[in-house]
Design an enzyme around this catalytic site. Structure first.
Site, PDB file in Angstrom:
ATOM      1  N   SER A 146      -6.994  -1.513   1.684  1.00 52.37           N
ATOM      2  CA  SER A 146      -7.050  -0.955   0.325  1.00 52.37           C
ATOM      3  C   SER A 146      -7.680  -1.900  -0.689  1.00 52.37           C
ATOM      4  CB  SER A 146      -5.642  -0.545  -0.156  1.00 52.37           C
ATOM      5  OG  SER A 146      -5.157   0.530   0.613  1.00 52.37           O
ATOM      6  N   GLU A 174       0.814  -1.214   0.000  1.00 52.48           N
ATOM      7  CA  GLU A 174       0.000   0.000   0.000  1.00 52.48           C
ATOM      8  C   GLU A 174       0.849   1.268   0.000  1.00 52.48           C
ATOM      9  OE1 GLU A 174      -3.637  -0.416   2.605  1.00 52.48           O
ATOM     10  OE2 GLU A 174      -2.497  -2.133   3.322  1.00 52.48           O
ATOM     11  N   SER A 189     -10.627   8.929  -0.584  1.00 53.89           N
ATOM     12  CA  SER A 189     -10.781   8.180   0.663  1.00 53.89           C
ATOM     13  C   SER A 189     -12.058   8.582   1.389  1.00 53.89           C
ATOM     14  CB  SER A 189      -9.574   8.392   1.573  1.00 53.89           C
ATOM     15  OG  SER A 189      -8.413   7.794   1.036  1.00 53.89           O
TER      16      SER A 189
END
Length: 325
Positions: free
Chosen positions: A160, A24, A295
């Site tokens: 993620s 990530e 996000s």
């Protein structure tokens, strides 16, 4: 003896940790840049720091007043780096090492939730060795027979959407498991719970934890995988989620119960599924919520009428005062 005094925010030095070597890394760096920019914009001296073998010596030689985690992946979320920061006396925003470890280990977190009476989909954990030693075919067939299809297959830790598969045919299960094992040695196979995907951000406030508006996740095609999370235009988000008032309140209470059961603090995100009937079910918790342009956490902060930089600065202030309390 001179009493310690917390530095004022405009005198404090904050280090934002991001990057590292996890899968990530790219998302982490994007989160780190946005956090650093947000804090700088409200007058906090924040610097972005990648994570490598020079990190600990630099923190020991020149300790910051606080660390903010944008470090997605194992050392940023599994409690290990937090334990090191505790050891060298560097305070940080976020849950402590033990709570981070509980949330990072998804099967362990689900066991804590289940023991607390908080609904979570049924699951089984399959280590890579068990998967190979017991024979993939018969084992996966029994799981599909018991719970039906589709099934959710995901790494037992991580985020993620990496390595996550929604399996709709038994024949696709072995490939999903192999894809999952590319990101870790344990797979979590979960009974699929149809419904509305929501995420609830929680931040510490003067009177206790504050729940932010729930974010509803609606991929425009396919599943909410890595591409759907981070490619603009791939997903539609609704903030607040399109839920009846009573259901929205139940989601809020369930997320807060999970937050307390796992011992979280400062800021976290609880992911849930809201079925057509029955109570909301908690899928997992995230102690380093993403802060990229797509996000969920910053969306919720803004929907609550708050500024991300001001919110983060408030959490840093709490850390500064906690340090000298």
């Amino acid at each position: 003896m001179t009493e310690s005094v917390a530095p004022e925010l405009d005198e404090a030095r904050v280090v934002v940790l991001a990057g590292g070597l996890s899968y990530e890394r790219d998302v982490s760096l994007r989160s780190g840049r946005r956090i650093t920019d947000a804090l700088t914009r409200v007058g906090v001296a924040a610097e972005l720091r990648d994570v490598d073998d020079s990190l600990i010596p630099s923190l020991v030689a020149d300790p910051p007043d606080a660390v903010v985690f944008a470090l997605h992946g194992h050392i940023g979320e599994d409690g290990s780096l937090r334990s090191v920061l505790d050891l060298i006396g560097v305070p940080y925003v976020g849950p402590d090492a033990a709570a981070a470890r509980r949330a990072w280990d998804k099967p362990a977190a689900k066991a804590v939730l289940a023991a607390a009476g908080i609904p979570t989909p049924e699951w089984i954990t399959l280590p890579r060795d068990m998967f190979t030693d017991l024979g993939a075919g018969p084992l996966l067939e029994r799981i599909a027979d018991r719970w039906g299809l589709p099934l959710a297959v995901k790494p037992a830790s991580g985020g993620s959407g990496l390595g996550v598969h929604l399996v709709r045919r038994t024949a696709d299960l072995p490939a999903a498991m192999i894809g999952c094992f590319a990101y870790g040695d344990e797979a979590l196979v979960e009974r699929f719970a149809p419904g509305v995907d929501v995420a609830v951000g929680i931040v510490s406030g003067p009177e206790g934890p504050i729940t932010l508006p729930a974010v509803e996740i609606a991929p425009n095609s396919g599943d909410y995988d890595y591409a759907a999370r981070y490619n603009p235009g791939a997903t539609t988000w609704h903030v607040p989620a399109r839920l009846d008032e009573a259901v929205a309140e139940e989601v809020r209470r369930t997320a807060l119960a999970a937050y307390h059961a796992l011992g979280l603090g400062d800021l976290s995100r609880i992911d849930l599924i809201v079925p057509e009937s029955g109570p909301p079910q908690v899928l997992e918790a995230n102690v380093v919520p993403g802060m990229t342009e797509t996000s969920l956490f910053p969306m919720a902060v803004e929907a609550a009428g708050l500024d991300v930089g001001v919110m983060l600065a408030g959490l840093v202030r709490r850390v500064l005062h906690r340090r000298v309390a």
